[in-house]
Structure formats: structure tokens, C-alpha cells
Design a protein around this motif. Sequence first.
Motif, PDB file in Angstrom:
ATOM      1  N   THR A 163      -5.043  -0.780   7.294  1.00  0.00           N
ATOM      2  CA  THR A 163      -5.393  -2.114   6.811  1.00  0.00           C
ATOM      3  C   THR A 163      -5.834  -2.952   8.007  1.00  0.00           C
ATOM      4  O   THR A 163      -5.323  -2.780   9.115  1.00  0.00           O
ATOM      5  CB  THR A 163      -4.202  -2.792   6.103  1.00  0.00           C
ATOM      6  N   ARG A 172      -7.058  -7.083  -3.676  1.00  0.00           N
ATOM      7  CA  ARG A 172      -5.853  -6.342  -3.284  1.00  0.00           C
ATOM      8  C   ARG A 172      -5.356  -5.464  -4.429  1.00  0.00           C
ATOM      9  O   ARG A 172      -4.975  -4.315  -4.215  1.00  0.00           O
ATOM     10  CB  ARG A 172      -4.765  -7.309  -2.828  1.00  0.00           C
ATOM     11  N   TRP A 198      -7.465  -2.388  -4.602  1.00  0.00           N
ATOM     12  CA  TRP A 198      -7.111  -1.404  -3.578  1.00  0.00           C
ATOM     13  C   TRP A 198      -5.812  -0.693  -3.926  1.00  0.00           C
ATOM     14  O   TRP A 198      -5.693   0.529  -3.743  1.00  0.00           O
ATOM     15  CB  TRP A 198      -7.019  -2.053  -2.202  1.00  0.00           C
ATOM     16  N   THR A 203      -8.550   6.296   4.789  1.00  0.00           N
ATOM     17  CA  THR A 203      -8.883   5.186   3.911  1.00  0.00           C
ATOM     18  C   THR A 203      -8.775   3.918   4.743  1.00  0.00           C
ATOM     19  O   THR A 203      -7.719   3.656   5.328  1.00  0.00           O
ATOM     20  CB  THR A 203      -7.910   5.101   2.709  1.00  0.00           C
ATOM     21  N   ILE A 249      -8.559  -7.832   4.614  1.00  0.00           N
ATOM     22  CA  ILE A 249      -7.451  -8.013   3.670  1.00  0.00           C
ATOM     23  C   ILE A 249      -7.108  -9.474   3.415  1.00  0.00           C
ATOM     24  O   ILE A 249      -6.597  -9.798   2.348  1.00  0.00           O
ATOM     25  CB  ILE A 249      -6.187  -7.224   4.088  1.00  0.00           C
ATOM     26  N   ARG A 269      -6.505   1.999  -6.374  1.00  0.00           N
ATOM     27  CA  ARG A 269      -7.148   3.162  -5.741  1.00  0.00           C
ATOM     28  C   ARG A 269      -6.136   4.005  -4.964  1.00  0.00           C
ATOM     29  O   ARG A 269      -6.159   5.237  -5.040  1.00  0.00           O
ATOM     30  CB  ARG A 269      -8.259   2.710  -4.790  1.00  0.00           C
ATOM     31  N   ILE A 270      -5.261   3.320  -4.230  1.00  0.00           N
ATOM     32  CA  ILE A 270      -4.254   4.034  -3.441  1.00  0.00           C
ATOM     33  C   ILE A 270      -3.282   4.765  -4.368  1.00  0.00           C
ATOM     34  O   ILE A 270      -2.891   5.912  -4.110  1.00  0.00           O
ATOM     35  CB  ILE A 270      -3.502   3.051  -2.509  1.00  0.00           C
ATOM     36  N   ILE A 295      -8.998  -0.156   4.675  1.00  0.00           N
ATOM     37  CA  ILE A 295      -8.975  -1.339   3.812  1.00  0.00           C
ATOM     38  C   ILE A 295      -9.231  -2.548   4.690  1.00  0.00           C
ATOM     39  O   ILE A 295      -8.344  -3.008   5.411  1.00  0.00           O
ATOM     40  CB  ILE A 295      -7.624  -1.467   3.072  1.00  0.00           C
ATOM     41  N   VAL A 355       0.841  -1.198   0.000  1.00  0.00           N
ATOM     42  CA  VAL A 355       0.000   0.000   0.000  1.00  0.00           C
ATOM     43  C   VAL A 355       0.879   1.253   0.000  1.00  0.00           C
ATOM     44  O   VAL A 355       0.657   2.194  -0.779  1.00  0.00           O
ATOM     45  CB  VAL A 355      -0.967  -0.012   1.204  1.00  0.00           C
TER      46      VAL A 355
END
Length: 194
Positions: free
Chosen positions: A130, A179, A182, A166, A171, A185-186, A168, A23
Motif C-alpha cells: 500500500t 478502498r 480494493w 499487488t 490510498i 479484490r484482495i 495499491i 487488507v
Amino acid sequence: MSHRITLIDGHPDPDPARFGHAVADAYASGAEQGGHQVRRIRLADLAFPVLRSRHDWEMDAPPPTVAAVQADLLWAQHLVIVHPLWLGAEPALLKALLEQIFRPGFAFPVGQPTLQGGLLKGRTARVVVTMGMPAFVYRTFYLSHSLKSLKRNILAFVGIGPTRETLIGNIEGIGPGGRRGWLDRIRRLGARGV
């Protein structure tokens, strides 16, 4: 518009397989592709003592490792903290780093009421958390307690804000496709510098 971003990868485990590291990498790569300057701090690579007394916090000079993190924070316009949720909060080592960084005289005035605002005004933040549980459970049942505490009692206390978030969740259950989604998006958040 280009931003100066300091990113704290707050996972204490150096294992590169940890999703939190991916991430942080995704945010940094997106930010750099978006034309932003990024300085990265990996908690897993830092060595620093845990504060054990008020005297140490108020009177001792920060160790060189912590002073370098403070310099990166002063340089930044935007702070990003990525961390896993462990026992309902950030890992203890990340909290220990925050205690070391946000000392009197650096983060807020010495001997003055902090309701007047901290010394790190003018910076914004994003916290990415997360977690194994679904994010809606953390939000609705646990009321995002630790995240609210980090945003209000630490970041806002020293003048950083607004702070976006944010979460998440699940996981372990979202699988490789989830994953990847995500991370995309990050990466887009990084490209925008928010």
C-alpha cells in the motif's frame, strides 16, 4: 485445491484504522472462505531484537517469537506479505523481522553458495504494497525498486517463488468506495489462495 497460507501483516502500527490491516484481514477472510488454512502474523504484535552483527545472525539461536514465525513459514505452501511503502521501501521493523527469520541454516545452506538455491523451495508468495503515491508512479518513475529487491534479493534468494505482486496506490485519495473495491479484490485473491 486447499493451500496452507502464512500471512504476514507487515504494518508496524497497531492502530486498527491502518488500511494495511484491513487488507490483511480481507485476504485472510477470503482465504478461509475459499477453504484454505491460514496462519497470521501481525508485525505490530511481535517483540524481537534487531540484529546488530553478523555473528548474531549466523550463530545465535532465533528468539522464541522469531522461531514461531519460522515454524509458520515452514508449514506454509504460500506466503503473503502485506506492508506499507515507507520512504520507498518496507518499514524498517518488517525488514528486521525478515533478517531474523531468514538465517543461515534455516533459509539457505550454511557455508554453501546460495546460487544453488535456498532451503525454502516449493513455496510461492504474494506481496501486497500500500502506498500514498499512485502505483504507476512507483512502477514507472521508481521502477518498483524496493519490491524488486524484496522479491529477488530476499524471497528468491531463500528459494521462495514465483512471487506475485499487488500494488495499491493513492490510498489517501481513493476514498471509501475505492478502498472497498480494493478489499473486494484482495478477498478474491485470498479465496483463490494466490
